[in-house]
Motif scaffolding. Structure first.
Motif, PDB file in Angstrom:
ATOM      1  N   SER A 110       0.845  -1.192   0.000  1.00 22.60           N
ATOM      2  CA  SER A 110       0.000   0.000   0.000  1.00 22.60           C
ATOM      3  C   SER A 110       0.881   1.242   0.000  1.00 22.60           C
ATOM      4  CB  SER A 110      -0.928   0.008   1.219  1.00 22.60           C
ATOM      5  OG  SER A 110      -0.168   0.068   2.417  1.00 22.60           O
ATOM      6  N   ALA A 157     -10.181   2.842  -4.517  1.00 21.37           N
ATOM      7  CA  ALA A 157      -9.357   1.993  -3.657  1.00 21.37           C
ATOM      8  C   ALA A 157      -8.612   2.795  -2.590  1.00 21.37           C
ATOM      9  CB  ALA A 157      -8.361   1.201  -4.500  1.00 21.37           C
ATOM     10  N   ASP A 194      -8.532   4.639   0.957  1.00 19.01           N
ATOM     11  CA  ASP A 194      -9.184   4.716   2.264  1.00 19.01           C
ATOM     12  C   ASP A 194      -8.719   5.984   2.968  1.00 19.01           C
ATOM     13  OD1 ASP A 194     -10.618   3.134   4.635  1.00 19.01           O
ATOM     14  OD2 ASP A 194      -8.766   3.977   5.438  1.00 19.01           O
ATOM     15  N   VAL A 236      -4.817   6.068   2.353  1.00 17.51           N
ATOM     16  CA  VAL A 236      -4.057   4.875   1.971  1.00 17.51           C
ATOM     17  C   VAL A 236      -4.618   4.332   0.663  1.00 17.51           C
ATOM     18  CG1 VAL A 236      -3.336   2.554   2.635  1.00 17.51           C
ATOM     19  CG2 VAL A 236      -3.622   4.326   4.392  1.00 17.51           C
ATOM     20  N   TYR A 237      -3.756   4.207  -0.325  1.00 19.48           N
ATOM     21  CA  TYR A 237      -4.156   3.590  -1.595  1.00 19.48           C
ATOM     22  C   TYR A 237      -3.936   2.095  -1.490  1.00 19.48           C
ATOM     23  CZ  TYR A 237      -4.056   2.115  -6.474  1.00 19.48           C
ATOM     24  OH  TYR A 237      -4.291   1.462  -7.650  1.00 19.48           O
ATOM     25  N   THR A 238      -5.018   1.326  -1.627  1.00 21.34           N
ATOM     26  CA  THR A 238      -4.950  -0.124  -1.441  1.00 21.34           C
ATOM     27  C   THR A 238      -4.982  -0.902  -2.753  1.00 21.34           C
ATOM     28  OG1 THR A 238      -7.369  -0.318  -1.264  1.00 21.34           O
ATOM     29  CG2 THR A 238      -6.146   0.119   0.768  1.00 21.34           C
TER      30      THR A 238
END
Length: 239
Positions: free
Chosen positions: A51, A78, A80, A106-108
């Motif tokens: 991430s 994606a 959060d 947070v890019y998941t």
């Protein structure tokens, strides 16, 4: 009516319109609310399939105001987005939040690309205080959190075609536990890949000092505001 007029005048002075700032829902359900929008903050591309995260702090622009509402917009589903809430009861403005809020995005997703998020806060006037005191004398077997962490944030504007050096440091008698450096664009539309990739930030840590060197490509329009925040996470515990 006077309050609404004052909000409109203040918003214009900051360089955005009230209508633009209300593009999100940070003031929903609040009768008296001063909206404030942050920039589009870049989230770095994830490395090795993991991430990637970025942080940004927004502060109420008027003295005596606290954050009562938050919202965000993202360039990818994606992503959060969360905020840091302080310990205390009941949960609410003045206890969970204060004059500023720290957003973490947070890019998941699995794609190796830069993404972005935009934070919003709604501020309300207050006389302060949401804390409560002890109602009885007792010997504790555990301790309530006492805010041993101190986040020092320095924000500066960047210049297209140039390099800017920004420094944040922990005060004497403390330790540096961590650091972050994030940049954002003050544009209404979400930034594309070419703009997100037009800024490069190198962060150097030495002792209690965090130094960020940010270079902006000459292709970025001179009138486009680019902001950089450098965070130093310090501990107040010295033993």
């Amino acid at each position: 009516m006077k309050f609404v007029v004052a909000l409109a005048a203040f918003a214009v002075a900051l360089g955005f319109g009230v209508g633009e700032a209300r593009a999100a829902d940070e003031c929903r359900g609040l009768q008296t609310c001063l909206p404030l929008e942050g920039p589009w903050v870049a989230i770095p591309a994830p490395q090795g399939g993991g991430s990637a995260a970025a942080v940004w702090q927004l502060r109420c622009p008027l003295r005596g105001y606290i954050v009562a509402g938050i919202d965000a917009r993202v360039t990818d589903r994606a992503i959060d987005v969360s905020i840091r809430g302080e310990n205390g009861a009941p949960v609410g403005p003045g206890v969970t939040t204060g004059a500023e809020v720290l957003f973490t995005a947070v890019y998941t997703g699995g794609a190796p690309k830069r993404t972005a998020f935009r934070p919003y806060i709604g501020c309300i006037p207050t006389s302060g205080g949401g804390a409560r005191g002890e109602t009885a004398l007792r010997r504790p077997t555990a301790f309530a959190p006492a805010k041993p962490l101190d986040r020092r944030v320095v924000e500066r504007g960047l210049v297209a075609g140039g390099t800017v050096r920004v420094v944040s440091r922990c005060p004497a008698g403390t330790r540096l536990l961590g650091s972050d450096a994030s940049f954002g664009f003050r544009v209404q539309q979400e930034p594309g890949a070419s703009l997100l990739n037009a800024v490069r930030v190198r962060r150097v840590v030495a002792g209690r000092t965090v130094t960020a060197l940010a270079a902006v490509a000459a292709s970025v329009p001179q009138r486009l505001p680019v902001r950089l925040q450098v965070h130093a996470l310090c501990t107040r515990v010295t033993r």
